[in-house]
Write a protein that holds these residues in place. Structure first.
Motif, PDB file in Angstrom:
ATOM      1  N   GLN A 165     -10.099   0.852   1.405  1.00  0.00           N
ATOM      2  CA  GLN A 165     -10.678   1.572   0.265  1.00  0.00           C
ATOM      3  C   GLN A 165      -9.755   2.664  -0.267  1.00  0.00           C
ATOM      4  OE1 GLN A 165     -14.312   2.988   2.029  1.00  0.00           O
ATOM      5  NE2 GLN A 165     -15.432   1.066   1.619  1.00  0.00           N
ATOM      6  N   ASN A 166      -8.677   2.969   0.479  1.00  0.00           N
ATOM      7  CA  ASN A 166      -7.809   4.083   0.094  1.00  0.00           C
ATOM      8  C   ASN A 166      -6.343   3.681  -0.031  1.00  0.00           C
ATOM      9  OD1 ASN A 166      -9.461   6.869   0.279  1.00  0.00           O
ATOM     10  ND2 ASN A 166     -10.248   5.452   1.824  1.00  0.00           N
ATOM     11  N   ASP A 167      -6.090   2.412  -0.360  1.00  0.00           N
ATOM     12  CA  ASP A 167      -4.724   1.918  -0.571  1.00  0.00           C
ATOM     13  C   ASP A 167      -3.818   2.285   0.593  1.00  0.00           C
ATOM     14  OD1 ASP A 167      -5.315   0.826  -3.090  1.00  0.00           O
ATOM     15  OD2 ASP A 167      -5.083   2.786  -4.044  1.00  0.00           O
ATOM     16  N   CYS A 168      -4.310   2.056   1.790  1.00  0.00           N
ATOM     17  CA  CYS A 168      -3.591   2.496   2.988  1.00  0.00           C
ATOM     18  C   CYS A 168      -3.427   1.340   3.967  1.00  0.00           C
ATOM     19  CB  CYS A 168      -4.366   3.636   3.650  1.00  0.00           C
ATOM     20  SG  CYS A 168      -3.644   4.249   5.180  1.00  0.00           S
ATOM     21  N   SER A 169      -2.226   1.203   4.499  1.00  0.00           N
ATOM     22  CA  SER A 169      -1.985   0.211   5.539  1.00  0.00           C
ATOM     23  C   SER A 169      -2.429   0.775   6.878  1.00  0.00           C
ATOM     24  CB  SER A 169      -0.497  -0.145   5.610  1.00  0.00           C
ATOM     25  OG  SER A 169      -0.222  -0.884   6.780  1.00  0.00           O
ATOM     26  N   ALA A 170      -3.137  -0.049   7.661  1.00  0.00           N
ATOM     27  CA  ALA A 170      -3.623   0.406   8.971  1.00  0.00           C
ATOM     28  C   ALA A 170      -2.608   0.178  10.067  1.00  0.00           C
ATOM     29  CB  ALA A 170      -4.930  -0.318   9.323  1.00  0.00           C
ATOM     30  N   PHE A 171      -1.431  -0.317   9.708  1.00  0.00           N
ATOM     31  CA  PHE A 171      -0.489  -0.710  10.762  1.00  0.00           C
ATOM     32  C   PHE A 171       0.871  -0.044  10.646  1.00  0.00           C
ATOM     33  CE2 PHE A 171      -3.478  -4.159  10.048  1.00  0.00           C
ATOM     34  CZ  PHE A 171      -4.007  -4.284  11.328  1.00  0.00           C
ATOM     35  N   THR A 172       1.340   0.297   9.453  1.00  0.00           N
ATOM     36  CA  THR A 172       2.659   0.880   9.290  1.00  0.00           C
ATOM     37  C   THR A 172       2.776   2.183  10.066  1.00  0.00           C
ATOM     38  OG1 THR A 172       2.783  -0.065   7.085  1.00  0.00           O
ATOM     39  CG2 THR A 172       4.394   1.639   7.634  1.00  0.00           C
TER      40      THR A 172
ATOM     41  N   GLU B  58       0.842  -1.200   0.000  1.00  0.00           N
ATOM     42  CA  GLU B  58       0.000   0.000   0.000  1.00  0.00           C
ATOM     43  C   GLU B  58       0.878   1.250   0.000  1.00  0.00           C
ATOM     44  OE1 GLU B  58      -0.212  -2.426   2.187  1.00  0.00           O
ATOM     45  OE2 GLU B  58      -2.284  -3.122   2.419  1.00  0.00           O
ATOM     46  N   PRO B  59       0.572   2.225  -0.871  1.00  0.00           N
ATOM     47  CA  PRO B  59       1.401   3.436  -0.952  1.00  0.00           C
ATOM     48  C   PRO B  59       1.194   4.402   0.212  1.00  0.00           C
ATOM     49  CG  PRO B  59      -0.452   3.611  -2.438  1.00  0.00           C
ATOM     50  CD  PRO B  59      -0.493   2.211  -1.884  1.00  0.00           C
ATOM     51  N   TYR B  60       0.143   4.164   0.998  1.00  0.00           N
ATOM     52  CA  TYR B  60      -0.132   5.037   2.136  1.00  0.00           C
ATOM     53  C   TYR B  60      -0.162   4.236   3.437  1.00  0.00           C
ATOM     54  CZ  TYR B  60      -1.340   8.932  -0.928  1.00  0.00           C
ATOM     55  OH  TYR B  60      -1.296   9.943  -1.852  1.00  0.00           O
ATOM     56  N   ALA B  61       0.086   4.935   4.541  1.00  0.00           N
ATOM     57  CA  ALA B  61       0.026   4.321   5.867  1.00  0.00           C
ATOM     58  C   ALA B  61      -0.795   5.217   6.784  1.00  0.00           C
ATOM     59  CB  ALA B  61       1.434   4.143   6.438  1.00  0.00           C
ATOM     60  N   ILE B  62      -1.550   4.626   7.681  1.00  0.00           N
ATOM     61  CA  ILE B  62      -2.368   5.428   8.593  1.00  0.00           C
ATOM     62  C   ILE B  62      -1.458   6.107   9.618  1.00  0.00           C
ATOM     63  CG2 ILE B  62      -2.791   3.681  10.384  1.00  0.00           C
ATOM     64  CD1 ILE B  62      -5.392   6.090   8.826  1.00  0.00           C
ATOM     65  N   HIS B  63      -1.822   7.313   9.983  1.00  0.00           N
ATOM     66  CA  HIS B  63      -1.037   8.073  10.951  1.00  0.00           C
ATOM     67  C   HIS B  63      -2.015   8.906  11.769  1.00  0.00           C
ATOM     68  CE1 HIS B  63       2.453   9.789  12.745  1.00  0.00           C
ATOM     69  NE2 HIS B  63       2.370  10.971  12.156  1.00  0.00           N
ATOM     70  N   VAL B  64      -1.595   9.316  12.957  1.00  0.00           N
ATOM     71  CA  VAL B  64      -2.447  10.121  13.834  1.00  0.00           C
ATOM     72  C   VAL B  64      -1.678  11.337  14.317  1.00  0.00           C
ATOM     73  CG1 VAL B  64      -3.881  10.145  15.911  1.00  0.00           C
ATOM     74  CG2 VAL B  64      -3.642   8.035  14.593  1.00  0.00           C
ATOM     75  N   LEU B  65      -2.322  12.485  14.274  1.00  0.00           N
ATOM     76  CA  LEU B  65      -1.749  13.734  14.771  1.00  0.00           C
ATOM     77  C   LEU B  65      -2.605  14.253  15.918  1.00  0.00           C
ATOM     78  CD1 LEU B  65      -1.274  15.586  11.354  1.00  0.00           C
ATOM     79  CD2 LEU B  65       0.511  14.354  12.609  1.00  0.00           C
ATOM     80  N   TYR B  66      -1.964  15.006  16.826  1.00  0.00           N
ATOM     81  CA  TYR B  66      -2.735  15.785  17.799  1.00  0.00           C
ATOM     82  C   TYR B  66      -2.820  17.191  17.235  1.00  0.00           C
ATOM     83  CZ  TYR B  66      -3.999  18.686  21.739  1.00  0.00           C
ATOM     84  OH  TYR B  66      -4.630  19.603  22.538  1.00  0.00           O
ATOM     85  N   ILE B  67      -4.027  17.734  17.093  1.00  0.00           N
ATOM     86  CA  ILE B  67      -4.184  19.049  16.485  1.00  0.00           C
ATOM     87  C   ILE B  67      -4.861  20.011  17.456  1.00  0.00           C
ATOM     88  CG2 ILE B  67      -4.204  18.144  14.137  1.00  0.00           C
ATOM     89  CD1 ILE B  67      -7.225  18.432  14.109  1.00  0.00           C
ATOM     90  N   ASN B  68      -4.429  21.269  17.389  1.00  0.00           N
ATOM     91  CA  ASN B  68      -4.964  22.311  18.263  1.00  0.00           C
ATOM     92  C   ASN B  68      -4.482  23.659  17.742  1.00  0.00           C
ATOM     93  OD1 ASN B  68      -6.269  23.387  20.588  1.00  0.00           O
ATOM     94  ND2 ASN B  68      -4.300  23.485  21.654  1.00  0.00           N
ATOM     95  N   ASN B  69      -5.330  24.643  17.735  1.00  0.00           N
ATOM     96  CA  ASN B  69      -4.966  26.011  17.325  1.00  0.00           C
ATOM     97  C   ASN B  69      -4.378  26.082  15.921  1.00  0.00           C
ATOM     98  OD1 ASN B  69      -5.722  27.162  19.828  1.00  0.00           O
ATOM     99  ND2 ASN B  69      -3.735  26.609  20.725  1.00  0.00           N
ATOM    100  N   GLY B  70      -4.829  25.225  15.028  1.00  0.00           N
ATOM    101  CA  GLY B  70      -4.333  25.269  13.657  1.00  0.00           C
ATOM    102  C   GLY B  70      -2.952  24.649  13.477  1.00  0.00           C
ATOM    103  N   TRP B  71      -2.449  23.992  14.528  1.00  0.00           N
ATOM    104  CA  TRP B  71      -1.151  23.330  14.485  1.00  0.00           C
ATOM    105  C   TRP B  71      -1.319  21.850  14.803  1.00  0.00           C
ATOM    106  CZ3 TRP B  71       4.212  25.335  14.740  1.00  0.00           C
ATOM    107  CH2 TRP B  71       4.302  26.656  14.289  1.00  0.00           C
ATOM    108  N   ALA B  72      -0.260  21.087  14.499  1.00  0.00           N
ATOM    109  CA  ALA B  72      -0.297  19.644  14.765  1.00  0.00           C
ATOM    110  C   ALA B  72       0.994  19.217  15.442  1.00  0.00           C
ATOM    111  CB  ALA B  72      -0.475  18.871  13.462  1.00  0.00           C
ATOM    112  N   PHE B  73       0.863  18.301  16.399  1.00  0.00           N
ATOM    113  CA  PHE B  73       2.036  17.644  16.981  1.00  0.00           C
ATOM    114  C   PHE B  73       2.185  16.296  16.288  1.00  0.00           C
ATOM    115  CE2 PHE B  73       3.765  14.503  20.007  1.00  0.00           C
ATOM    116  CZ  PHE B  73       5.065  15.010  20.094  1.00  0.00           C
ATOM    117  N   ASP B  74       3.362  16.080  15.715  1.00  0.00           N
ATOM    118  CA  ASP B  74       3.646  14.868  14.954  1.00  0.00           C
ATOM    119  C   ASP B  74       4.572  13.962  15.755  1.00  0.00           C
ATOM    120  OD1 ASP B  74       3.990  13.055  12.755  1.00  0.00           O
ATOM    121  OD2 ASP B  74       5.895  14.050  12.324  1.00  0.00           O
ATOM    122  N   THR B  75       4.113  12.759  16.072  1.00  0.00           N
ATOM    123  CA  THR B  75       4.908  11.840  16.887  1.00  0.00           C
ATOM    124  C   THR B  75       6.102  11.278  16.124  1.00  0.00           C
ATOM    125  OG1 THR B  75       3.480   9.988  16.245  1.00  0.00           O
ATOM    126  CG2 THR B  75       2.927  11.149  18.276  1.00  0.00           C
TER     127      THR B  75
END
Length: 243
Positions: free
Chosen positions: A232-239, A165-182
Motif C-alpha cells: 500500500q506504500n510503494d515499498c519493497s518488503a525485501f530490499t 518500488e521507490p521505498y524499501a522496508i528497513h528496521v532500526l533498534y531505537i532507545n533513548n531517542g536514538w537509533a542503531f542503523d545496521t
C-alpha cells in the motif's frame, strides 16, 4: 579527499545532498578499505626497508637481497590469515570503537551485555556484518538488552530503477531517542536517521511486545501485516532486509 573522489566516481549520478547521505552511510566500508590498504602497504614498506638495511649494512649481493624478499613474500602467502585478514580485522575494530559504540541507543555497557549473552550478534555488529539482516539483528539487540524497541519503516531506495518500488522496508533498534542503523553500523538521533533515509515510519515494537516470541515466530506472525502495508506504500518488503 576521499569524499571528493566518491562524489566524482561512485556517486556521480546523484545530486549533492544525496551524495552526502550515501557517503555517510557508506563511510564504514570506505574507512575499513583504506585502513586495510594502509596497513598492508606499510607491511610491504617495512619488508623493503629491512631488505635495504641488510643490503647497506651487511653488504649483501643483490641476488641475496632478492632471495630474502622472495622468502618474505612466500611467508606472506603461506600465512594469508595474518597478512591479509589482520588488516581488515584491525580496520573493523577501529571503526567499531570510533563510530559504532558512539551514541545513546546502545551504550558501551550495553555492548558488553550483548557480548556476554549473544556472542554471534556481538560479532556481527562489531565487525560491521549486519548489512542486509536488519530485522534479525535489531530483534536480537532488543531481546538481549531487554529494553528499547524495534522500528519498522520504509526508507528511500536510492538505487531503485524505473518501475521498481521507490521505498524499501528497513528496521532500526531505537532507545533513548536514538537509533542503531545496521546499514551503516552507526548510531544516530532518530530524527536525523529518518531525515537521511527520507523515511516513512510504520510501527514500533517494544521489548514487551516481542519478549515471549522467537525471531521466527514473530517474523511469521508479522509477515502478512508488513507485506500488506508495503504493497500500500510503494515499498519493497525485501530490499536491504532479511524479511
Amino acid at each position: 579527499m576521499i569524499k571528493f573522489f566518491m562524489r566524482k566516481i561512485t556517486y556521480r549520478g546523484f545530486d549533492k545532498k544525496l551524495q552526502d547521505i550515501l557517503f555517510e552511510l557508506d563511510k564504514q566500508l570506505i574507512i575499513k578499505f583504506y585502513c586495510s590498504v594502509l596497513f598492508f602497504t606499510s607491511t610491504l614498506l617495512i619488508y623493503a626497508t629491512i631488505a635495504f638495511f641488510l643490503n647497506t649494512q651487511m653488504q649483501l649481493y643483490t641476488l641475496e637481497v632478492l632471495l630474502y624478499i622472495l622468502g618474505l613474500f612466500i611467508v606472506m602467502f603461506k600465512f594469508p590469515n595474518i597478512v591479509f585478514k589482520l588488516p581488515m580485522l584491525i580496520a573493523e575494530r577501529i571503526f567499531f570503537l570510533m563510530y559504532t559504540v558512539k551514541g545513546k541507543a546502545i551504550s558501551k555497557k550495553d555492548f558488553q551485555i550483548i557480548k556476554q549473552v549473544d556472542e554471534i550478534a556481538y560479532s556481527i555488529i562489531s565487525r560491521q556484518k549486519c548489512r542486509g539482516i536488519c530485522y534479525a539483528v535489531c530483534f536480537n539487540i532488543c531481546k538481549d538488552l531487554k529494553k528499547g524497541a524495534i522500528q519498522f519503516l520504509a526508507i528511500k531506495d536510492f538505487v531503485a530503477k524505473e518501475g521498481e518500488e521507490p521505498y524499501a522496508i528497513h528496521v532500526l533498534y531505537i532507545n533513548n531517542g536514538w537509533a542503531f542503523d545496521t546499514f551503516s553500523s552507526r548510531q544516530y538521533p532518530i530524527d536525523k536517521i529518518h531525515e537521511m533515509y527520507q523515511a516513512i515510519v510504520y510501527k514500533n515494537f517494544s521489548f514487551y511486545d516481542i519478549k515471549d516470541k522467537s525471531f521466527i515466530q514473530f517474523r511469521e506472525e508479522f509477515r502478512p501485516e508488513i507485506s500488506k502495508w508495503c504493497s500500500q506504500n510503494d515499498c519493497s518488503a525485501f530490499t536491504r532486509s532479511s524479511f
